[in-house]
Design a protein around this motif. Sequence first.
Motif, mmCIF file in Angstrom:
data_model
loop_
_atom_site.group_PDB
_atom_site.id
_atom_site.type_symbol
_atom_site.label_atom_id
_atom_site.label_comp_id
_atom_site.label_asym_id
_atom_site.label_seq_id
_atom_site.Cartn_x
_atom_site.Cartn_y
_atom_site.Cartn_z
ATOM 1 N N GLU A 6 6.936 20.944 -0.716
ATOM 2 C CA GLU A 6 5.884 20.038 -1.162
ATOM 3 C C GLU A 6 6.215 19.449 -2.527
ATOM 4 O O GLU A 6 6.936 20.052 -3.324
ATOM 5 C CB GLU A 6 4.539 20.766 -1.284
ATOM 6 C CG GLU A 6 4.027 21.426 -0.017
ATOM 7 C CD GLU A 6 4.310 22.903 -0.008
ATOM 8 O OE1 GLU A 6 3.569 23.648 0.670
ATOM 9 O OE2 GLU A 6 5.275 23.339 -0.674
ATOM 10 N N GLY A 8 4.306 16.362 -5.563
ATOM 11 C CA GLY A 8 3.260 15.394 -5.842
ATOM 12 C C GLY A 8 2.011 15.943 -6.484
ATOM 13 O O GLY A 8 1.095 15.185 -6.813
ATOM 14 N N ARG A 19 -1.046 11.731 -4.422
ATOM 15 C CA ARG A 19 -0.430 11.727 -3.099
ATOM 16 C C ARG A 19 0.555 12.878 -3.016
ATOM 17 O O ARG A 19 1.526 12.918 -3.780
ATOM 18 C CB ARG A 19 0.294 10.421 -2.830
ATOM 19 C CG ARG A 19 0.781 10.257 -1.398
ATOM 20 C CD ARG A 19 1.717 9.094 -1.258
ATOM 21 N NE ARG A 19 1.923 8.692 0.130
ATOM 22 C CZ ARG A 19 3.012 8.075 0.571
ATOM 23 N NH1 ARG A 19 3.998 7.783 -0.267
ATOM 24 N NH2 ARG A 19 3.095 7.732 1.843
ATOM 25 N N SER A 21 3.401 15.045 -0.889
ATOM 26 C CA SER A 21 4.427 14.854 0.127
ATOM 27 C C SER A 21 4.984 16.204 0.542
ATOM 28 O O SER A 21 5.025 17.137 -0.268
ATOM 29 C CB SER A 21 5.573 13.994 -0.407
ATOM 30 O OG SER A 21 5.140 12.714 -0.763
ATOM 31 N N CYS A 22 5.438 16.278 1.777
ATOM 32 C CA CYS A 22 6.042 17.508 2.285
ATOM 33 C C CYS A 22 7.255 17.115 3.109
ATOM 34 O O CYS A 22 7.114 16.427 4.132
ATOM 35 C CB CYS A 22 5.040 18.284 3.120
ATOM 36 S SG CYS A 22 5.723 19.726 3.952
ATOM 37 N N ARG A 72 2.224 10.672 8.463
ATOM 38 C CA ARG A 72 3.576 11.212 8.599
ATOM 39 C C ARG A 72 4.531 10.105 8.990
ATOM 40 O O ARG A 72 4.140 9.096 9.564
ATOM 41 C CB ARG A 72 3.613 12.342 9.629
ATOM 42 C CG ARG A 72 3.296 11.904 11.041
ATOM 43 C CD ARG A 72 3.139 13.097 11.982
ATOM 44 N NE ARG A 72 4.344 13.917 12.037
ATOM 45 C CZ ARG A 72 4.376 15.136 12.587
ATOM 46 N NH1 ARG A 72 3.283 15.664 13.095
ATOM 47 N NH2 ARG A 72 5.515 15.822 12.625
ATOM 48 N N LYS A 76 8.683 13.242 6.758
ATOM 49 C CA LYS A 76 7.728 13.814 5.820
ATOM 50 C C LYS A 76 6.298 13.699 6.347
ATOM 51 O O LYS A 76 5.992 12.860 7.194
ATOM 52 C CB LYS A 76 7.812 13.096 4.470
ATOM 53 C CG LYS A 76 9.101 13.342 3.689
ATOM 54 C CD LYS A 76 9.022 12.717 2.311
ATOM 55 C CE LYS A 76 10.275 13.001 1.499
ATOM 56 N NZ LYS A 76 10.198 12.413 0.148
ATOM 57 N N TYR A 78 2.342 13.419 4.568
ATOM 58 C CA TYR A 78 1.721 13.049 3.304
ATOM 59 C C TYR A 78 0.233 13.394 3.324
ATOM 60 O O TYR A 78 -0.391 13.435 4.382
ATOM 61 C CB TYR A 78 1.880 11.549 3.057
ATOM 62 C CG TYR A 78 3.303 11.060 3.129
ATOM 63 C CD1 TYR A 78 3.808 10.554 4.330
ATOM 64 C CD2 TYR A 78 4.142 11.120 2.031
ATOM 65 C CE1 TYR A 78 5.118 10.107 4.416
ATOM 66 C CE2 TYR A 78 5.451 10.675 2.106
ATOM 67 C CZ TYR A 78 5.934 10.172 3.304
ATOM 68 O OH TYR A 78 7.232 9.738 3.373
ATOM 69 N N GLN A 80 -2.822 11.741 1.143
ATOM 70 C CA GLN A 80 -3.362 10.855 0.133
ATOM 71 C C GLN A 80 -4.761 11.350 -0.223
ATOM 72 O O GLN A 80 -5.624 11.439 0.649
ATOM 73 C CB GLN A 80 -3.429 9.422 0.648
ATOM 74 C CG GLN A 80 -4.045 8.439 -0.317
ATOM 75 C CD GLN A 80 -3.198 8.240 -1.563
ATOM 76 O OE1 GLN A 80 -1.978 8.113 -1.475
ATOM 77 N NE2 GLN A 80 -3.835 8.211 -2.727
ATOM 78 N N CYS A 94 1.681 22.878 2.566
ATOM 79 C CA CYS A 94 2.055 22.192 3.784
ATOM 80 C C CYS A 94 2.430 23.251 4.822
ATOM 81 O O CYS A 94 3.034 24.273 4.473
ATOM 82 C CB CYS A 94 3.245 21.288 3.466
ATOM 83 S SG CYS A 94 3.986 20.462 4.871
#
Length: 122
Positions: A6, A8, A19, A21-22, A72, A76, A78, A80, A94
């Motif tokens: 992960e 962000g 946001r 991310s993974c 996705r 990745k 995401y 938000q 994640c």
Amino acid sequence: QVQLVESGGGLVQAGGSLRLSCAASARTFGYYAMGWFRQAPGNEREFVAACSGGGRSTSYADSVKGRFTISRDNAKVYLQMNSLKPEDTAVYYCAARKYPAVRVGVHEYDSWGQGTQVTVSS
């Protein structure tokens, strides 16, 4: 198992956005359902959002509906996060499920990232 990383997280004022991310290592990533969970100090890990393999179906916790969006792409997933509140403060994880259907239970997921801290100040 799928390796998940992960990024962000950070510190943001109430009402702000982040946001997450993974990144996933699996070649069959697109098949897996993916989820976001969070854990605040002294609390159980709780479901936040999930999307199915392929991304056609999503599910959200009531506490984040209308504010958070999961999405996705090929590599990745995401999260938000808008209109953040102090009660959103937690470590966000994640998770990957080796089947495509969306699930909301912690025990339904097979692989987990290391977590990223989100802190929302009032």
